[in-house]
Design a protein around this motif. Structure first.
Motif, short mmCIF file in Angstrom:
data_model
loop_
_atom_site.label_atom_id
_atom_site.label_comp_id
_atom_site.label_asym_id
_atom_site.label_seq_id
_atom_site.Cartn_x
_atom_site.Cartn_y
_atom_site.Cartn_z
N TYR A 101 0.83 -1.21 0.00
CA TYR A 101 0.00 0.00 0.00
C TYR A 101 0.87 1.26 0.00
N PHE A 102 1.90 1.25 0.83
CA PHE A 102 2.77 2.41 0.93
C PHE A 102 3.65 2.56 -0.32
N PHE A 103 3.95 1.44 -0.96
CA PHE A 103 4.77 1.46 -2.18
C PHE A 103 4.07 2.22 -3.30
N PHE A 104 2.74 2.14 -3.34
CA PHE A 104 1.97 2.78 -4.40
C PHE A 104 1.38 4.14 -3.99
N GLU A 105 1.80 4.68 -2.85
CA GLU A 105 1.37 6.03 -2.50
C GLU A 105 2.06 7.04 -3.40
N GLU A 106 1.44 8.23 -3.53
CA GLU A 106 1.99 9.25 -4.44
C GLU A 106 3.39 9.68 -4.03
N GLU A 107 3.61 9.82 -2.72
CA GLU A 107 4.93 10.17 -2.22
C GLU A 107 5.49 9.00 -1.42
N LEU A 108 6.72 8.61 -1.76
CA LEU A 108 7.33 7.45 -1.11
C LEU A 108 8.72 7.83 -0.60
N ASP A 109 8.95 7.56 0.67
CA ASP A 109 10.26 7.82 1.27
C ASP A 109 11.32 6.97 0.56
N LEU A 146 6.87 0.07 -12.18
CA LEU A 146 5.71 -0.58 -11.56
C LEU A 146 5.01 0.38 -10.60
N ARG A 147 5.79 1.09 -9.83
CA ARG A 147 5.24 2.05 -8.87
C ARG A 147 4.55 3.22 -9.56
N THR A 148 5.14 3.72 -10.65
CA THR A 148 4.55 4.85 -11.38
C THR A 148 3.17 4.50 -11.89
N GLN A 149 3.06 3.30 -12.49
CA GLN A 149 1.77 2.90 -13.04
C GLN A 149 0.77 2.57 -11.93
N GLY A 150 1.25 1.89 -10.88
CA GLY A 150 0.37 1.50 -9.78
C GLY A 150 -0.16 2.70 -9.00
N SER A 151 0.69 3.67 -8.72
CA SER A 151 0.25 4.86 -7.99
C SER A 151 -0.74 5.68 -8.81
N ALA A 152 -0.56 5.67 -10.14
CA ALA A 152 -1.51 6.37 -11.01
C ALA A 152 -2.88 5.69 -10.97
N LEU A 153 -2.87 4.34 -10.92
CA LEU A 153 -4.12 3.58 -10.83
C LEU A 153 -4.85 3.90 -9.53
#
Length: 318
Positions: A101-109, A146-153
């Motif tokens: 869940y945190f991996f696909f947030e808009e901002e990721l540490d 993967l993160r770019t596409q997933g967070s956009a979804l």
């Protein structure tokens, strides 16, 4: 005789029946999915109940060969045996699913991104499909795409007021003609896993749903520190830090054999990191750890089938 009215009536009736069949078909699929999800969750619940019962079962007392020793010496030997049992508890713990869940947030540490990368590497870097992939030296690039596409979804679903709790790992399958087929191939093999996976012998590799999940939560505490096994400790920190933690916990048990505290507190962990690994700046990683005992006091046993998102709850027997 004009047949057009009859044709119109026939087409209307056909449309009504088709719509009805389609609706019934959807209901059947939903019912089937719910039933399969319930059965899968029920199997997991039974397994969890049996494991909990096994852990609570009284241990068989071994015959002591030191019966002729003084009572104080016998108590010391018994305490050391208890400590040895406690030391192996982290080894016995299974991998708790890593929440994406945190991996696909808009901002990721960035530190958290590295931790996720460590877990993907740990689970799949030795697999043949990964070693033979042209992306084996670019796992970070794959995860970024993967993160770019997933967070956009996820952002699009939130914008449309759609329920993101319905998302499964399959929904994050790389899509679009602009993406390299290697990304899809890599993710496909991760989703599929093998039947030969053995976390203790490093045989095969796990189905992605066994080691990752997508569960929207409110807090930022991703891992329960008390529930981390050595592999997870190494992925969150590194090998040297994890070994220091395990050694410190062993020393703590030896210093206080009656209390048998199994893990470090947050203050003790910070003190250890500042003394032995100050140059690594690990304080940020501690922010993702939960040191509370709330989980142990919970009177509900909860399991979730990750393929259908069916959740099953049962009250623990006291």
């Amino acid at each position: 005789m004009n047949v057009l009215p009859f044709v119109a009536i026939f087409l209307i009736l056909l449309g009504i029946f088709s719509s009805s069949f389609l609706q019934n078909g959807k209901i059947f699929l939903y019912e089937k999915k719910a039933s399969l999800g319930f059965l899968a969750a029920d199997r997991k619940m039974e397994e969890k109940i049996h494991l909990a019962a096994f852990d609570k079962a009284p241990k068989k007392k071994q015959e002591k060969k030191s019966s002729d020793l003084p009572k104080e010496k016998q108590e010391e030997i018994a305490s050391l045996d208890d400590i040895k049992e406690q030391e192996s508890r982290r080894e016995k713990k299974f991998i708790q699913p890593v929440n994406l869940y945190f991996f696909f947030e808009e901002e990721l540490d960035p530190k958290l991104f590295t931790i996720y990368e460590n877990f993907f590497t740990s689970f799949y870097s030795n697999a043949d499909f990964y070693q033979n992939s042209c992306l084996k030296d670019d796992l970070k690039g794959f995860l970024e795409r993967l993160r770019t596409q997933g967070s956009a979804l996820v952002a699009e679903m939130i914008k449309k007021n759609e329920d993101i709790t319905t998302l499964t790992l399959l929904d994050f399958y790389p899509k679009g003609s602009d993406l390299d087929l290697s990304d899809r191939d890599l993710y496909y093999h991760m989703l599929r896993g093998t039947n030969l996976y053995d976390p203790t012998a490093a045989v095969g590799y796990p189905v992605m749903e066994e080691v990752f999940c997508y569960l929207p939560v409110k807090n930022k505490k991703i891992f329960s520190f008390k529930s981390l096994n050595p592999t997870m400790l190494r992925n969150i920190f590194n090998h040297d830090v994890a070994d220091s933690i395990l050694q410190k916990e062993a020393e703590k048990r030896l210093a206080d054999p009656k209390k048998l505290a199994s893990t470090l507190t947050m203050e003790e962990l910070k003190e250890l990191l500042h003394k032995k690994h100050a140059s690594l700046n690990m304080d940020q990683a501690i922010e993702f750890l939960d040191f509370s005992n709330a989980k142990e006091k919970d009177d509900m046993m909860i399991v979730k089938d990750l393929q259908t998102n069916v959740i099953l709850k049962r009250k623990k027997k006291l």
